[in-house]
Design an enzyme around this catalytic site. Sequence first.
Site, PDB file in Angstrom:
ATOM      1  N   GLY A  31     -10.123   9.144   4.762  1.00 28.04           N
ATOM      2  CA  GLY A  31     -11.450   8.892   4.033  1.00 28.04           C
ATOM      3  C   GLY A  31     -12.594   9.409   4.494  1.00 28.04           C
ATOM      4  O   GLY A  31     -12.790  10.533   4.907  1.00 28.04           O
ATOM      5  N   TYR A  32     -13.503   8.384   4.605  1.00 26.54           N
ATOM      6  CA  TYR A  32     -15.062   8.605   4.965  1.00 26.54           C
ATOM      7  C   TYR A  32     -15.169   8.825   6.751  1.00 26.54           C
ATOM      8  O   TYR A  32     -16.023   8.946   7.060  1.00 26.54           O
ATOM      9  CB  TYR A  32     -15.786   7.850   4.378  1.00 26.54           C
ATOM     10  CG  TYR A  32     -15.914   7.915   2.925  1.00 26.54           C
ATOM     11  CD1 TYR A  32     -16.626   8.789   2.069  1.00 26.54           C
ATOM     12  CD2 TYR A  32     -15.204   7.108   2.198  1.00 26.54           C
ATOM     13  CE1 TYR A  32     -16.715   8.778   0.647  1.00 26.54           C
ATOM     14  CE2 TYR A  32     -15.044   7.133   0.638  1.00 26.54           C
ATOM     15  CZ  TYR A  32     -16.093   8.029  -0.074  1.00 26.54           C
ATOM     16  OH  TYR A  32     -15.955   8.054  -1.236  1.00 26.54           O
ATOM     17  N   ARG A  39     -11.211  -3.098   8.348  1.00 28.20           N
ATOM     18  CA  ARG A  39      -9.660  -3.483   8.017  1.00 28.20           C
ATOM     19  C   ARG A  39      -9.197  -4.356   9.075  1.00 28.20           C
ATOM     20  O   ARG A  39      -8.542  -5.254   9.184  1.00 28.20           O
ATOM     21  CB  ARG A  39      -8.902  -2.327   7.654  1.00 28.20           C
ATOM     22  CG  ARG A  39      -7.511  -2.698   7.510  1.00 28.20           C
ATOM     23  CD  ARG A  39      -6.714  -1.462   6.566  1.00 28.20           C
ATOM     24  NE  ARG A  39      -7.390  -0.752   5.707  1.00 28.20           N
ATOM     25  CZ  ARG A  39      -8.229   0.531   5.831  1.00 28.20           C
ATOM     26  NH1 ARG A  39      -8.309   0.764   7.050  1.00 28.20           N
ATOM     27  NH2 ARG A  39      -8.847   0.745   4.590  1.00 28.20           N
ATOM     28  N   ASP A  64      -8.322  -4.114  -0.053  1.00 30.24           N
ATOM     29  CA  ASP A  64      -9.020  -2.926  -0.927  1.00 30.24           C
ATOM     30  C   ASP A  64     -10.485  -2.759  -0.124  1.00 30.24           C
ATOM     31  O   ASP A  64     -10.730  -3.914   0.261  1.00 30.24           O
ATOM     32  CB  ASP A  64      -9.200  -3.513  -2.478  1.00 30.24           C
ATOM     33  CG  ASP A  64      -9.918  -2.359  -3.045  1.00 30.24           C
ATOM     34  OD1 ASP A  64      -8.910  -1.414  -3.323  1.00 30.24           O
ATOM     35  OD2 ASP A  64     -10.915  -2.310  -3.759  1.00 30.24           O
ATOM     36  N   THR A  65     -10.764  -1.792  -0.026  1.00 31.68           N
ATOM     37  CA  THR A  65     -12.114  -1.189   0.817  1.00 31.68           C
ATOM     38  C   THR A  65     -13.166  -0.516   0.087  1.00 31.68           C
ATOM     39  O   THR A  65     -12.545   0.312  -0.680  1.00 31.68           O
ATOM     40  CB  THR A  65     -11.477  -0.332   2.107  1.00 31.68           C
ATOM     41  OG1 THR A  65     -10.436  -1.224   3.076  1.00 31.68           O
ATOM     42  CG2 THR A  65     -12.588  -0.003   2.952  1.00 31.68           C
ATOM     43  N   THR A 125       0.779  -1.237   0.106  1.00 37.65           N
ATOM     44  CA  THR A 125      -0.019   0.009  -0.023  1.00 37.65           C
ATOM     45  C   THR A 125       0.605   1.299   0.071  1.00 37.65           C
ATOM     46  O   THR A 125       1.994   1.137   0.592  1.00 37.65           O
ATOM     47  CB  THR A 125      -0.898  -0.088   1.269  1.00 37.65           C
ATOM     48  OG1 THR A 125      -1.785   1.154   1.037  1.00 37.65           O
ATOM     49  CG2 THR A 125      -0.353   0.251   2.499  1.00 37.65           C
ATOM     50  N   GLN A 180      -0.383   5.704   3.864  1.00 38.34           N
ATOM     51  CA  GLN A 180       0.226   5.595   5.155  1.00 38.34           C
ATOM     52  C   GLN A 180      -0.911   5.585   6.451  1.00 38.34           C
ATOM     53  O   GLN A 180      -0.314   4.937   7.284  1.00 38.34           O
ATOM     54  CB  GLN A 180       0.972   7.277   5.320  1.00 38.34           C
ATOM     55  CG  GLN A 180       1.840   7.223   6.592  1.00 38.34           C
ATOM     56  CD  GLN A 180       2.981   6.281   6.782  1.00 38.34           C
ATOM     57  OE1 GLN A 180       3.578   6.357   5.469  1.00 38.34           O
ATOM     58  NE2 GLN A 180       3.263   5.757   7.829  1.00 38.34           N
ATOM     59  N   HIS A 181      -2.050   6.205   6.246  1.00 36.08           N
ATOM     60  CA  HIS A 181      -2.896   5.706   7.172  1.00 36.08           C
ATOM     61  C   HIS A 181      -3.114   4.273   7.422  1.00 36.08           C
ATOM     62  O   HIS A 181      -3.294   3.854   8.510  1.00 36.08           O
ATOM     63  CB  HIS A 181      -4.390   6.403   6.801  1.00 36.08           C
ATOM     64  CG  HIS A 181      -4.029   7.823   6.913  1.00 36.08           C
ATOM     65  ND1 HIS A 181      -4.221   8.697   7.991  1.00 36.08           N
ATOM     66  CD2 HIS A 181      -4.229   8.774   5.686  1.00 36.08           C
ATOM     67  CE1 HIS A 181      -4.280   9.913   7.746  1.00 36.08           C
ATOM     68  NE2 HIS A 181      -4.008   9.964   6.403  1.00 36.08           N
ATOM     69  N   LYS A 182      -3.363   3.430   6.417  1.00 40.51           N
ATOM     70  CA  LYS A 182      -3.673   2.018   6.211  1.00 40.51           C
ATOM     71  C   LYS A 182      -2.383   1.444   7.045  1.00 40.51           C
ATOM     72  O   LYS A 182      -2.404   0.680   7.724  1.00 40.51           O
ATOM     73  CB  LYS A 182      -3.616   1.383   4.873  1.00 40.51           C
ATOM     74  CG  LYS A 182      -4.961   1.746   4.264  1.00 40.51           C
ATOM     75  CD  LYS A 182      -5.086   0.959   3.061  1.00 40.51           C
ATOM     76  CE  LYS A 182      -6.329   1.358   2.238  1.00 40.51           C
ATOM     77  NZ  LYS A 182      -6.429   0.641   0.946  1.00 40.51           N
TER      78      LYS A 182
HETATM   79  P1  IMP Z   1      -8.565   1.777  -0.999  1.00 42.45           P
HETATM   80  O1  IMP Z   1      -9.067   1.442  -2.474  1.00 42.45           O
HETATM   81  O2  IMP Z   1      -8.763   0.410  -0.330  1.00 42.45           O
HETATM   82  O3  IMP Z   1      -7.784   2.429  -0.834  1.00 42.45           O
HETATM   83  O4  IMP Z   1      -9.947   2.489  -0.401  1.00 42.45           O
HETATM   84  C1  IMP Z   1     -11.013   3.247  -1.293  1.00 42.45           C
HETATM   85  C2  IMP Z   1     -11.405   4.644  -0.504  1.00 42.45           C
HETATM   86  O5  IMP Z   1     -12.211   3.987   0.645  1.00 42.45           O
HETATM   87  C3  IMP Z   1     -10.281   5.255  -0.033  1.00 42.45           C
HETATM   88  O6  IMP Z   1      -9.742   6.313  -0.837  1.00 42.45           O
HETATM   89  C4  IMP Z   1     -10.882   5.957   1.185  1.00 42.45           C
HETATM   90  O7  IMP Z   1     -11.746   7.060   0.736  1.00 42.45           O
HETATM   91  C5  IMP Z   1     -12.041   5.036   1.529  1.00 42.45           C
HETATM   92  N1  IMP Z   1     -11.526   4.179   2.814  1.00 42.45           N
HETATM   93  C6  IMP Z   1     -10.648   2.918   2.868  1.00 42.45           C
HETATM   94  N2  IMP Z   1     -10.451   2.823   4.089  1.00 42.45           N
HETATM   95  C7  IMP Z   1     -11.133   3.475   4.698  1.00 42.45           C
HETATM   96  C8  IMP Z   1     -11.110   3.394   6.074  1.00 42.45           C
HETATM   97  O8  IMP Z   1     -10.846   2.708   7.186  1.00 42.45           O
HETATM   98  N3  IMP Z   1     -12.242   4.831   6.696  1.00 42.45           N
HETATM   99  C9  IMP Z   1     -12.520   5.551   5.927  1.00 42.45           C
HETATM  100  N4  IMP Z   1     -12.335   5.498   4.518  1.00 42.45           N
HETATM  101  C10 IMP Z   1     -11.680   4.459   3.997  1.00 42.45           C
END
Ligand code: IMP
Length: 195
Positions: free
Chosen positions: A150-151, A178, A69-70, A8, A11-13
């Site tokens: 993020g959100y 996560r 992926d989230t 990844t 940095q937050h993740k």
């Molecule tokens: P990613 O593709 O897994 O990096 O996540 C897609 C988007 O979901 C990110 O750009 C964030 O806006 C949001 N996201 C992912 N993880 C979190 C979280 O733990 N809290 C809030 N928003 C998240």
Amino acid sequence: MKRIIFATNNQHKLDEVKALSQGLIEIISLKELGFQGTIPETGQTLAENASQKARFIYEKYGQDCFADDTGLEVEALGGAPGVYSARYAGENATYEQNTEKLLKELQGIENRKACFKTVVSLILDGKEYFFEGKVEGIILPHRTGNGGFGYDPVFLPDGYQETFALMPLETKNKISHRGRAMVKLIRFLQEHIKS
Ligand code: IMP
């Protein structure tokens, strides 16, 4: 201790996952590996994207690694933004722009139910394994808190009085999408090492 790459650039993740796995597994960041590029993410599902990211780094370095992926799924929006959570307000949108769009889409809508889902792909000795985590909650009408990313400032998990952006990292990690997926991955690695 088992050493494993977390594929990844977020940095937050990385901070969340390092806090969770402290003393259990050693997380190697892409920075530590000297990787500075972007990782392609063109799948149609969370699993496809997680897999694509993990495989990309595995193919480059040939070492055990994982990626997550989230997506945020909002019931009243038919599951959107889902797999498109990172670019809900457009390509290269900021967290603020995505959150703003979400709040606009939900203006005047009573049903605020939403969930975060994470899929983790682990590549271990060339084999792939998947782990999932989910947390349910609601989307608040306004941002509350400056932590997280993020959100997080608009997501209130069920059973809690604080958004993810107000919680200490350890509390978010205990209940988050996560965190839950990572606990499964860490247990799996510990079992794998034992056997
Ligand atoms: P990613 O593709 O897994 O990096 O996540 C897609 C988007 O979901 C990110 O750009 C964030 O806006 C949001 N996201 C992912 N993880 C979190 C979280 O733990 N809290 C809030 N928003 C998240």
